[in-house]
Design an enzyme around this catalytic site. Structure first.
Site, mmCIF file in Angstrom:
data_model
loop_
_atom_site.group_PDB
_atom_site.id
_atom_site.type_symbol
_atom_site.label_atom_id
_atom_site.label_comp_id
_atom_site.label_asym_id
_atom_site.label_seq_id
_atom_site.Cartn_x
_atom_site.Cartn_y
_atom_site.Cartn_z
ATOM 1 N N LYS A 1 0.826 -1.207 0.000
ATOM 2 C CA LYS A 1 0.000 0.000 0.000
ATOM 3 C C LYS A 1 0.859 1.256 0.000
ATOM 4 O O LYS A 1 0.638 2.183 -0.794
ATOM 5 C CB LYS A 1 -0.939 -0.017 1.201
ATOM 6 C CG LYS A 1 -1.973 1.089 1.174
ATOM 7 C CD LYS A 1 -2.949 0.947 2.317
ATOM 8 C CE LYS A 1 -4.074 -0.019 2.019
ATOM 9 N NZ LYS A 1 -3.911 -1.370 2.529
ATOM 10 N N ARG B 1 -3.665 2.702 7.996
ATOM 11 C CA ARG B 1 -3.930 1.558 7.113
ATOM 12 C C ARG B 1 -2.726 0.615 7.055
ATOM 13 O O ARG B 1 -1.588 1.051 6.920
ATOM 14 C CB ARG B 1 -4.259 2.061 5.704
ATOM 15 C CG ARG B 1 -5.485 2.974 5.672
ATOM 16 C CD ARG B 1 -5.568 3.786 4.387
ATOM 17 N NE ARG B 1 -5.803 2.970 3.210
ATOM 18 C CZ ARG B 1 -6.996 2.621 2.759
ATOM 19 N NH1 ARG B 1 -8.092 3.023 3.399
ATOM 20 N NH2 ARG B 1 -7.138 1.889 1.670
ATOM 21 N N GLY C 1 -7.495 -7.828 3.277
ATOM 22 C CA GLY C 1 -8.449 -7.925 4.378
ATOM 23 C C GLY C 1 -7.941 -8.629 5.617
ATOM 24 O O GLY C 1 -8.669 -8.761 6.597
ATOM 25 N N MET D 1 -5.362 -7.800 7.674
ATOM 26 C CA MET D 1 -4.883 -6.949 8.770
ATOM 27 C C MET D 1 -5.815 -5.740 8.896
ATOM 28 O O MET D 1 -6.740 -5.578 8.123
ATOM 29 C CB MET D 1 -3.435 -6.553 8.529
ATOM 30 C CG MET D 1 -2.491 -7.733 8.669
ATOM 31 S SD MET D 1 -0.826 -7.320 8.180
ATOM 32 C CE MET D 1 -1.032 -6.905 6.475
ATOM 33 N N ARG E 1 -2.703 -1.925 -6.367
ATOM 34 C CA ARG E 1 -1.885 -3.129 -6.188
ATOM 35 C C ARG E 1 -2.224 -4.095 -7.312
ATOM 36 O O ARG E 1 -3.262 -3.959 -7.971
ATOM 37 C CB ARG E 1 -2.165 -3.793 -4.836
ATOM 38 C CG ARG E 1 -3.609 -4.251 -4.653
ATOM 39 C CD ARG E 1 -3.860 -4.770 -3.251
ATOM 40 N NE ARG E 1 -5.270 -5.049 -3.026
ATOM 41 C CZ ARG E 1 -5.809 -5.305 -1.841
ATOM 42 N NH1 ARG E 1 -5.052 -5.283 -0.769
ATOM 43 N NH2 ARG E 1 -7.094 -5.557 -1.722
ATOM 44 N N HIS F 1 -15.084 -9.143 0.176
ATOM 45 C CA HIS F 1 -14.042 -10.018 0.728
ATOM 46 C C HIS F 1 -14.175 -11.440 0.197
ATOM 47 O O HIS F 1 -13.192 -12.063 -0.219
ATOM 48 C CB HIS F 1 -14.146 -10.010 2.268
ATOM 49 C CG HIS F 1 -13.171 -10.918 2.934
ATOM 50 N ND1 HIS F 1 -13.481 -12.232 3.251
ATOM 51 C CD2 HIS F 1 -11.892 -10.734 3.312
ATOM 52 C CE1 HIS F 1 -12.422 -12.794 3.805
ATOM 53 N NE2 HIS F 1 -11.446 -11.911 3.867
ATOM 54 N N SER G 1 14.318 -44.898 -17.622
ATOM 55 C CA SER G 1 13.152 -44.146 -17.160
ATOM 56 C C SER G 1 13.055 -44.323 -15.649
ATOM 57 O O SER G 1 12.956 -45.458 -15.165
ATOM 58 C CB SER G 1 11.872 -44.639 -17.834
ATOM 59 O OG SER G 1 10.772 -43.870 -17.415
ATOM 60 N N CYS H 1 9.048 -41.512 -15.148
ATOM 61 C CA CYS H 1 7.659 -41.935 -15.353
ATOM 62 C C CYS H 1 6.930 -42.167 -14.041
ATOM 63 O O CYS H 1 5.792 -42.613 -14.039
ATOM 64 C CB CYS H 1 7.601 -43.196 -16.215
ATOM 65 S SG CYS H 1 8.428 -44.609 -15.470
ATOM 66 N N TYR I 1 12.941 -36.029 -20.891
ATOM 67 C CA TYR I 1 11.483 -35.868 -20.849
ATOM 68 C C TYR I 1 10.960 -36.201 -19.458
ATOM 69 O O TYR I 1 11.644 -36.834 -18.645
ATOM 70 C CB TYR I 1 10.793 -36.759 -21.897
ATOM 71 C CG TYR I 1 10.868 -38.233 -21.575
ATOM 72 C CD1 TYR I 1 9.918 -38.843 -20.757
ATOM 73 C CD2 TYR I 1 11.903 -39.021 -22.065
ATOM 74 C CE1 TYR I 1 9.995 -40.188 -20.445
ATOM 75 C CE2 TYR I 1 11.998 -40.368 -21.757
ATOM 76 C CZ TYR I 1 11.035 -40.945 -20.935
ATOM 77 O OH TYR I 1 11.121 -42.277 -20.608
#
Length: 890
Positions: free
Chosen positions: A25, A93, A102, A104, A336, A452, A776, A844, A864
């Site tokens: 903020k 604030r 919301g 704090m 924000r 909220h 694998s 895998c 992969y």
């Protein structure tokens, strides 16, 4: 403490880069001031001051003096005096470095008392406004500082409205508000508290309260749920008050620069006239749509549209803006990065890349695997039989089914009992965060799209319907009523956060279809990632789903699953119970065409891509009936024989007993003390080579057929559970003969490799690689054997406790354990590729679809990963993000 340390910054002394110090903020207010937007004068006390205060219990030396100095500076800029004749009022604030909407506390109108109230009325000529501001301060101060239950204040307001026949808070006149203020003060006395009348005491106590709110239960829960560090602290911004409650030419609102639900470009906002900011987010009144502001206060509307565009281009992301209009003048109170749904996240990221605001790489890094996973959450599968209860606002997409609960405490209790619940509230508050985290979805009677409940639902990726005003939620009776229908705790409802509708009972759900924007994002991911993505698929049907989701082949097809359907299990059991090789071959010949059929479908589906087929792996006894069931049936038949005199029935029972006894003896012969370490995998292939030979014959025959159809295929044959290079050498020599015999002159390209799932295989990977075309990693078994944990027992009995007590950071059966299992994998890759440069290496195990594991596999040089069909998109995205991270690190 050094007196010269700076704890307090005027807005014009900060910037967007100082988020860690000034909080989201404070840095946002500073940056908006710097780029010329209209921000009320103010200053921010740093997060460092908060941490020092929480550690010592007192403000750090010099902080309060600096606060008073900056307060005097604000008095000069506004021409008002804090506690004086033309009173300066401020808001106090909170603002953490990482957004915690919301969680704090904030206190508005600080500086008002009985004396400054008179001055404010004189200065503004607006008695109702001044009294409304005063009652708000007393109410918020009582809740935040003294912990007086906010419902007591609401009860007082409600009783006065009933007594005076007033509907809404805005209908209360000055005389009504004076009564409410006096009743509020009496409430303080009943609770053993006194409202402080000295303005500087109010300010000091308010700052302390906001600092302490960093350690409130709801804030700690939110940090725990979102992986936010506890040592960051919150900054406190002291902002000169501008008032949205001065009449119908004043307003307060919340705006997003794009729709946080869908991601659609264009301002998305709600506001209330003659109100203060908390009214909108708390959902106390249903807000107006932003288009109404164009008609009510056109100059404010124009300024919002212009400035919102400026902010989005400046921050290069969708912004969440809080604003106030005071007598027609527009002010920014916050900006924000906005919380958004998964669908909106993906659309916004892709749109911004297409618009040129960000790069494709930045777009990919903004979309976490969790966001993509949430996008695939279920939706309502409509069949016309749904019993619709009502409709509210579609606040967060997706659908959920669960039992109604009316409190967060009950939601947590249900969750411990593994019950799925829907949290139903008049409106949610920050105190509901724990209950919201364990609920499947939310339904509220009040609130708008920026309330909220809506904001938190989108952040959590959970379905929510808010502002369902036809709904009546009675918390005392724990019931909800719609029309003549009343439901109570435990009754089942379905909420559809995509449409805003909610239904009685359980409605069928279906997997959501991936959006066009997500497909675009995944196409970008495919161009950037280095790691291949294959699928673990056990049936041709699963292979089709995998291909649709972008799999580049099959990384694991488990052949044992192919023997379980229809008549196959009967033939398989007969083969297992065979007493001679000829008899066993007879049954294997019956299974051969079935295997060929399955492999043909796999190859057709994955045309042009590799298909790894694992030869039979589990112990043979797993295909036989349950021993206890056989014993029970044998006991029942013997009992029946003692009572029966019917010859036909006796003969039939004896024949059945003979069969059962044969099955029972086979089970006894094959059962093992530790099947995971027993007669399975390549050991089975060495002792009963005819089984693997049948499977290879089927694979190569199927490959020939599909090749003859003009398709290009790449079969790869996996020999499981190899721990000694000689195991692989002997089996491969045998199977090569079969492959060449079936292939004949029309050579089919194929590979032989092994699943690396035994620690010894990792240690001797250089030797095993001489006999293998590919490795694998079977990380499920490799994890079990490395830790010495049985997966089923661990997850059912002690894994949760291990994680909860910090013994393990996460479940190693979900994410690869890099310190142990990971080190073995790195060793195997290094040794294997040193022996054979062309060696193909993949994973895998089920961890192959886990984002953290995908990143690890990319780092250690795998070719992969293989994941379940539905997790293919997540693996593709994770692989691309990992490639970008590695490039950035370089």
């Amino acid at each position: 403490m050094n007196r010269q340390k700076k704890y307090v910054y005027l807005f014009n002394e900060g910037n967007a880069e100082m988020t860690g110090l000034l909080g989201g903020k404070g840095s946002g207010l500073a940056e908006m001031s710097n780029i010329g937007l209209n921000v009320p004068p103010g200053f921010t006390i740093t997060t460092e001051a908060c941490i020092d205060f929480l550690n010592s219990g007192d403000f750090p030396e010099g902080m309060w003096d600096q606060t008073l100095e900056k307060l005097h500076e604000i008095e000069k800029r506004t021409g008002k005096k804090y506690g004086g004749e033309n009173p300066l009022l401020v808001s106090v604030r909170s603002g953490a470095p990482i957004s915690m909407p919301g969680m704090m506390d904030t206190i508005l109108n600080v500086g008002l008392n009985d004396s400054t109230l008179v001055s404010l009325i004189k200065a503004t000529g607006n008695e109702r406004f001044a009294l409304d501001s005063y009652r708000r301060l007393i109410q918020m101060f009582g809740d935040v500082v003294f912990g007086i239950d906010k419902s007591y204040f609401e009860d007082i307001i409600r009783s006065v409205k009933v007594e005076r026949n007033k509907k809404d808070d805005v209908d209360l006149d000055a005389s009504d508000l004076r009564v409410i203020i006096e009743k509020f003060k009496e409430l303080y006395i009943k609770n053993g508290k006194v409202f402080p009348l000295e303005p500087l005491d109010q300010l000091r106590i308010s700052v302390e309260a906001v600092f302490r709110s960093w350690n409130s239960e709801r804030a700690k829960v939110y940090r725990e749920l979102n992986g936010i560090q506890d040592n960051l602290g919150t900054a406190v911004s002291i902002v000169s008050m501008v008032f949205g409650n001065m009449g119908n030419d004043s307003a307060t609102g919340v705006a997003f620069t794009r729709d946080p639900n869908t991601g659609k470009k264009g301002i998305f906002a709600e506001y209330l006239t003659n109100a203060q900011g908390e009214d909108v987010v708390a959902g106390i009144r249903t807000p107006k749509e932003i288009e109404d502001l164009r008609n009510e206060i056109p100059s404010a509307y124009d300024e919002l549209i212009r400035s919102a565009s400026t902010l989005e281009k400046h921050y290069k992301d969708m912004q969440d803006i809080e604003f106030t209009v005071e007598k027609g003048i527009f002010y920014f109170l916050q900006t924000r990065t906005g919380k958004r749904s998964a669908k909106a996240s993906i659309k916004i990221a892709t749109d911004m890349a297409i618009e040129g605001l960000i790069t494709r790489e930045e777009a990919l890094m903004r979309i976490t695997p969790r966001i993509l996973d949430t996008l695939l959450h279920p939706q309502i599968k409509r069949n016309g039989k749904e019993v619709k209860l009502g409709k509210g606002l579609a606040a967060s997409p997706g659908a959920a089914v669960g039992m109604i609960v009316f409190t967060s405490e009950k939601a947590v209790e249900f969750a411990k009992e593994k019950k799925k619940c829907i949290l139903v509230r008049p409106e949610t508050t920050a105190d509901d965060v724990r209950g919201m985290s364990v609920s499947e979805g939310f339904l509220t009677q009040k609130g708008g799209m920026t309330s909220h409940a809506a904001v938190v639902a989108r952040a959590m990726g959970k379905p929510a319907v808010v502002g369902a005003e036809t709904l009546n939620v009675n918390l005392k009776e724990e019931s909800l009523t719609v029309g003549n229908i009343t439901l109570r705790e435990g009754d089942i409802v379905t909420v559809d956060g995509t449409s805003g509708e909610f239904y009685m009972g359980s409605v069928d759900l279906e997997v959501s279809k991936i959006t066009e924007e997500a497909l675009t994002l995944l196409e970008w991911a495919d161009k950037i990632r280095k790691l291949g993505v294959r699928a673990n698929a056990n049936t041709p049907e699963e292979a089709i789903i995998a291909r649709e989701n972008g799999a580049e082949g099959i990384g694991l097809a488990r052949t044992e699953r192919m023997f379980l359907g229809g008549d196959r299990i009967t033939i398989m059991r007969s083969m297992i119970m065979s007493n001679s090789l000829p008899e066993r071959l007879k049954y294997l010949d019956l299974l051969l065409p079935m295997q060929i059929h399955d492999f043909v479908e796999f190859f057709r589906t994955m045309e042009g891509y590799p298909v790894i087929i694992r030869l039979l792996d589990p112990p043979l006894h797993e295909f036989l009936p349950n021993k206890e069931e056989i014993m029970n049936e044998m006991f029942s038949l013997k009992l029946k024989l003692t009572k029966s005199s019917d010859n036909f029935e006796i003969d039939s029972s004896i024949a059945r007993l003979t069969d059962l006894n044969r099955i029972f003896q086979t089970i006894k012969n094959l059962e093992e003390f530790n099947p995971m370490l027993g007669f399975r995998g390549c050991r089975l292939g060495l002792i009963y080579p005819e089984i693997y030979e049948m499977q290879v014959r089927a694979i190569i025959t199927a490959a020939k057929r599909v090749t003859e159809e003009g398709k290009t295929i790449y079969p790869e044959i996996m020999i499981p559970l190899v721990g000694v290079d000689n195991e692989l050498r002997i089996i491969r020599e045998r199977l090569e003969k079969v492959a060449k015999e079936v292939s004949g002159k029309e050579k089919v390209p194929y590979k032989f490799g092994t699943m690396i799932e035994i620690p010894r295989a990792c240690l001797t990977a250089d030797k095993i690689a001489k006999e293998a075309d590919f490795f694998s990693f079977g990380t499920n078994d490799l994890t079990q054997m490395t830790f010495g944990y049985s997966r089923d027992d661990a997850e059912g009995k002690f894994m949760a406790a291990y994680i909860g007590e910090g013994i393990l950071p996460y479940d190693p059966f979900t994410t690869v354990d890099e310190e142990g299992v990971g080190e073995l994998m790195k060793m195997a890759v290094k040794k294997g590729k040193a022996t054979k440069k062309t060696l193909e290496v993949g994973i895998c195990g089920e961890q192959g679809g886990d984002p953290q594991t995908v990143e690890f596999c990319n780092r250690i040089g795998l070719d992969y990963v293989s994941a379940s069909p539905l997790r293919i998109p997540i693996a593709r995205l994770s692989a691309a993000r990992s490639a970008i991270k590695l490039e950035n690190d370089r």
